[in-house]
Design a protein around this motif. Structure first.
Motif, PDB file in Angstrom:
ATOM      1  N   ALA A 183     -28.090  -5.787  -5.247  1.00  0.00           N
ATOM      2  CA  ALA A 183     -27.384  -6.134  -6.483  1.00  0.00           C
ATOM      3  C   ALA A 183     -27.347  -7.736  -6.449  1.00  0.00           C
ATOM      4  CB  ALA A 183     -26.458  -5.296  -6.829  1.00  0.00           C
ATOM      5  N   VAL A 184     -27.561  -8.314  -7.605  1.00  0.00           N
ATOM      6  CA  VAL A 184     -27.193  -9.560  -7.987  1.00  0.00           C
ATOM      7  C   VAL A 184     -26.473 -10.004  -8.923  1.00  0.00           C
ATOM      8  CG1 VAL A 184     -28.468 -11.833  -8.327  1.00  0.00           C
ATOM      9  CG2 VAL A 184     -29.457 -10.308  -6.873  1.00  0.00           C
ATOM     10  N   VAL A 185     -25.202 -10.523  -8.871  1.00  0.00           N
ATOM     11  CA  VAL A 185     -24.529 -10.808 -10.020  1.00  0.00           C
ATOM     12  C   VAL A 185     -24.151 -12.310 -10.182  1.00  0.00           C
ATOM     13  CG1 VAL A 185     -22.049 -10.379 -10.972  1.00  0.00           C
ATOM     14  CG2 VAL A 185     -23.196  -8.544  -9.664  1.00  0.00           C
ATOM     15  N   ARG A 186     -24.396 -12.694 -11.382  1.00  0.00           N
ATOM     16  CA  ARG A 186     -24.062 -14.223 -11.676  1.00  0.00           C
ATOM     17  C   ARG A 186     -22.982 -13.939 -12.566  1.00  0.00           C
ATOM     18  NH1 ARG A 186     -28.342 -18.547 -12.906  1.00  0.00           N
ATOM     19  NH2 ARG A 186     -28.447 -17.428 -14.943  1.00  0.00           N
ATOM     20  N   PRO A 187     -21.753 -13.868 -12.418  1.00  0.00           N
ATOM     21  CA  PRO A 187     -20.761 -13.793 -13.106  1.00  0.00           C
ATOM     22  C   PRO A 187     -20.474 -14.620 -14.357  1.00  0.00           C
ATOM     23  CG  PRO A 187     -19.687 -14.445 -11.090  1.00  0.00           C
ATOM     24  CD  PRO A 187     -21.522 -14.311 -10.976  1.00  0.00           C
ATOM     25  N   ALA A 188     -19.764 -14.306 -15.354  1.00  0.00           N
ATOM     26  CA  ALA A 188     -19.702 -15.265 -16.821  1.00  0.00           C
ATOM     27  C   ALA A 188     -19.056 -16.523 -16.149  1.00  0.00           C
ATOM     28  CB  ALA A 188     -18.837 -14.317 -17.471  1.00  0.00           C
ATOM     29  N   LYS A 189     -17.931 -16.049 -15.290  1.00  0.00           N
ATOM     30  CA  LYS A 189     -17.210 -17.357 -14.777  1.00  0.00           C
ATOM     31  C   LYS A 189     -16.894 -17.099 -13.259  1.00  0.00           C
ATOM     32  CE  LYS A 189     -12.593 -15.600 -15.906  1.00  0.00           C
ATOM     33  NZ  LYS A 189     -12.966 -14.261 -16.590  1.00  0.00           N
ATOM     34  N   PRO A 190     -16.699 -18.157 -12.338  1.00  0.00           N
ATOM     35  CA  PRO A 190     -16.805 -17.765 -10.906  1.00  0.00           C
ATOM     36  C   PRO A 190     -15.591 -16.912 -10.541  1.00  0.00           C
ATOM     37  CG  PRO A 190     -17.115 -20.152 -11.187  1.00  0.00           C
ATOM     38  CD  PRO A 190     -16.841 -19.666 -12.628  1.00  0.00           C
ATOM     39  N   VAL A 191     -15.735 -16.018  -9.667  1.00  0.00           N
ATOM     40  CA  VAL A 191     -14.796 -14.652  -9.249  1.00  0.00           C
ATOM     41  C   VAL A 191     -14.277 -15.411  -8.077  1.00  0.00           C
ATOM     42  CG1 VAL A 191     -14.728 -12.529  -8.546  1.00  0.00           C
ATOM     43  CG2 VAL A 191     -16.087 -13.340 -10.599  1.00  0.00           C
ATOM     44  N   PRO A 192     -12.979 -15.472  -7.793  1.00  0.00           N
ATOM     45  CA  PRO A 192     -12.292 -15.714  -6.550  1.00  0.00           C
ATOM     46  C   PRO A 192     -12.510 -14.787  -5.437  1.00  0.00           C
ATOM     47  CG  PRO A 192     -10.743 -15.519  -8.090  1.00  0.00           C
ATOM     48  CD  PRO A 192     -11.908 -15.296  -8.977  1.00  0.00           C
ATOM     49  N   PHE A 193     -13.170 -15.035  -4.227  1.00  0.00           N
ATOM     50  CA  PHE A 193     -13.127 -14.162  -3.093  1.00  0.00           C
ATOM     51  C   PHE A 193     -12.458 -14.843  -1.903  1.00  0.00           C
ATOM     52  CE2 PHE A 193     -16.411 -12.035  -5.540  1.00  0.00           C
ATOM     53  CZ  PHE A 193     -16.734 -10.821  -4.977  1.00  0.00           C
ATOM     54  N   THR A 194     -12.094 -13.945  -0.932  1.00  0.00           N
ATOM     55  CA  THR A 194     -11.426 -14.558   0.408  1.00  0.00           C
ATOM     56  C   THR A 194     -12.583 -15.194   1.169  1.00  0.00           C
ATOM     57  OG1 THR A 194      -9.775 -13.069   0.243  1.00  0.00           O
ATOM     58  CG2 THR A 194     -10.015 -14.217   2.185  1.00  0.00           C
ATOM     59  N   HIS A 195     -12.321 -16.214   1.804  1.00  0.00           N
ATOM     60  CA  HIS A 195     -13.134 -17.204   2.631  1.00  0.00           C
ATOM     61  C   HIS A 195     -13.738 -16.230   3.699  1.00  0.00           C
ATOM     62  CE1 HIS A 195     -15.284 -20.162   4.717  1.00  0.00           C
ATOM     63  NE2 HIS A 195     -15.200 -21.097   3.701  1.00  0.00           N
ATOM     64  N   MET A 196     -14.867 -16.081   4.017  1.00  0.00           N
ATOM     65  CA  MET A 196     -15.099 -15.600   5.228  1.00  0.00           C
ATOM     66  C   MET A 196     -14.541 -15.852   6.524  1.00  0.00           C
ATOM     67  SD  MET A 196     -19.118 -15.750   6.297  1.00  0.00           S
ATOM     68  CE  MET A 196     -19.871 -14.839   4.967  1.00  0.00           C
ATOM     69  N   ALA A 197     -14.443 -17.130   6.637  1.00  0.00           N
ATOM     70  CA  ALA A 197     -13.778 -17.646   7.956  1.00  0.00           C
ATOM     71  C   ALA A 197     -12.327 -17.621   7.838  1.00  0.00           C
ATOM     72  CB  ALA A 197     -14.205 -19.263   7.974  1.00  0.00           C
ATOM     73  N   GLY A 198     -11.620 -16.758   6.858  1.00  0.00           N
ATOM     74  CA  GLY A 198     -10.210 -16.595   7.135  1.00  0.00           C
ATOM     75  C   GLY A 198      -9.332 -17.814   6.490  1.00  0.00           C
ATOM     76  N   ASP A 254      -7.615 -20.372   3.835  1.00  0.00           N
ATOM     77  CA  ASP A 254      -6.532 -20.044   3.066  1.00  0.00           C
ATOM     78  C   ASP A 254      -7.045 -20.717   1.374  1.00  0.00           C
ATOM     79  OD1 ASP A 254      -4.435 -18.645   2.001  1.00  0.00           O
ATOM     80  OD2 ASP A 254      -2.865 -20.143   2.461  1.00  0.00           O
ATOM     81  N   VAL A 255      -8.176 -20.903   1.382  1.00  0.00           N
ATOM     82  CA  VAL A 255      -8.611 -21.421   0.064  1.00  0.00           C
ATOM     83  C   VAL A 255      -9.718 -20.403  -0.515  1.00  0.00           C
ATOM     84  CG1 VAL A 255     -10.053 -23.316  -0.790  1.00  0.00           C
ATOM     85  CG2 VAL A 255      -8.604 -23.993   1.210  1.00  0.00           C
ATOM     86  N   PRO A 256      -9.584 -20.003  -1.509  1.00  0.00           N
ATOM     87  CA  PRO A 256     -10.379 -18.954  -2.216  1.00  0.00           C
ATOM     88  C   PRO A 256     -11.758 -19.573  -2.417  1.00  0.00           C
ATOM     89  CG  PRO A 256      -9.117 -19.902  -4.060  1.00  0.00           C
ATOM     90  CD  PRO A 256      -8.363 -20.576  -2.460  1.00  0.00           C
ATOM     91  N   VAL A 257     -12.890 -18.775  -2.342  1.00  0.00           N
ATOM     92  CA  VAL A 257     -14.241 -18.978  -2.563  1.00  0.00           C
ATOM     93  C   VAL A 257     -14.436 -18.478  -4.256  1.00  0.00           C
ATOM     94  CG1 VAL A 257     -16.676 -18.694  -2.035  1.00  0.00           C
ATOM     95  CG2 VAL A 257     -14.912 -18.928  -0.341  1.00  0.00           C
ATOM     96  N   ASN A 258     -14.879 -19.485  -4.900  1.00  0.00           N
ATOM     97  CA  ASN A 258     -14.918 -19.197  -6.402  1.00  0.00           C
ATOM     98  C   ASN A 258     -16.399 -18.915  -6.408  1.00  0.00           C
ATOM     99  OD1 ASN A 258     -12.250 -19.408  -7.229  1.00  0.00           O
ATOM    100  ND2 ASN A 258     -12.374 -21.612  -7.154  1.00  0.00           N
ATOM    101  N   ALA A 259     -16.858 -17.555  -6.029  1.00  0.00           N
ATOM    102  CA  ALA A 259     -18.171 -17.283  -6.099  1.00  0.00           C
ATOM    103  C   ALA A 259     -18.924 -17.519  -7.637  1.00  0.00           C
ATOM    104  CB  ALA A 259     -18.151 -15.851  -5.437  1.00  0.00           C
ATOM    105  N   GLU A 260     -19.998 -18.214  -7.453  1.00  0.00           N
ATOM    106  CA  GLU A 260     -20.926 -18.407  -8.772  1.00  0.00           C
ATOM    107  C   GLU A 260     -21.791 -17.201  -8.506  1.00  0.00           C
ATOM    108  OE1 GLU A 260     -22.047 -22.518  -8.805  1.00  0.00           O
ATOM    109  OE2 GLU A 260     -21.001 -22.516  -6.951  1.00  0.00           O
ATOM    110  N   LEU A 261     -22.340 -16.572  -7.521  1.00  0.00           N
ATOM    111  CA  LEU A 261     -23.178 -15.736  -7.340  1.00  0.00           C
ATOM    112  C   LEU A 261     -22.786 -14.623  -6.163  1.00  0.00           C
ATOM    113  CD1 LEU A 261     -26.164 -15.224  -8.433  1.00  0.00           C
ATOM    114  CD2 LEU A 261     -26.964 -16.502  -5.989  1.00  0.00           C
TER     115      LEU A 261
END
Length: 161
Positions: A82-97, A99-106
């Motif tokens: 499944a592919v989601v391009r959200p209406a606005k970036p969604v914060p995810f936790t960085h895979m490398a741990g 402490d900066v969120p990844v604002n996922a565009e995809l």
């Protein structure tokens, strides 16, 4: 590198209109859509949240910020990507741990049954795409579900060659 089963990338699994406050909200909305299409089991939502908490999937590439959440095969009804391009970036936790969120565009949600080998092939192909500015731009230009599915499938094939 292994091959990617691009038949799992379908227009019915591309979503441009999810407006989510956070990853859990995105999972709830995506889960409802996957469930009504018969792709997931009732355990999927809790499983994807637990796995994301234990093994974060946010990835900040130079050209794009993405997340690639997935669950173990027992939570999948039938395989999908499944592919989601959200209406606005969604914060995810960085895979490398970090402490900066990844604002996922995809967000690419993998629902694969043959877990290890298929997953590695897809992840390698996606990484090759996300590290290439021109390929990222091709994905960004897509405005229809069909265009996004066809473009991502083609790029996965090219990346696996």
């Amino acid at each position: 590198m292994g091959t990617v089963d691009v038949s799992l990338i379908k227009p019915e699994l591309v979503f441009f209109d999810i407006d989510a406050e956070d990853a859990d909200d995105l999972f709830a909305q995506l889960g409802a859509r996957l469930d009504e299409r018969g792709y997931i089991k009732d355990t999927w939502y809790d499983a994807v949240r637990e796995r994301e908490a234990a093994y974060p999937t946010g990835l900040a590439c130079e050209s794009i910020q993405v997340a690639i959440p997935h669950v173990d095969p027992e939570h999948i009804g039938r395989p999908y990507i499944a592919v989601v391009r959200p209406a606005k970036p969604v914060p995810f936790t960085h895979m490398a741990g970090l402490d900066v969120p990844v604002n996922a565009e995809l967000v690419i949600n993998l629902g694969l049954l043959a877990h290890a080998e298929d997953q590695v092939a897809v992840l390698q192909a996606l990484m090759n795409i996300f590290m290439d500015d021109a390929k990222v731009e091709e994905l960004r230009r897509q405005t229809t579900e069909e265009g996004m599915a066809e473009t991502l499938a083609r790029l996965c094939v090219e990346a696996a060659e």
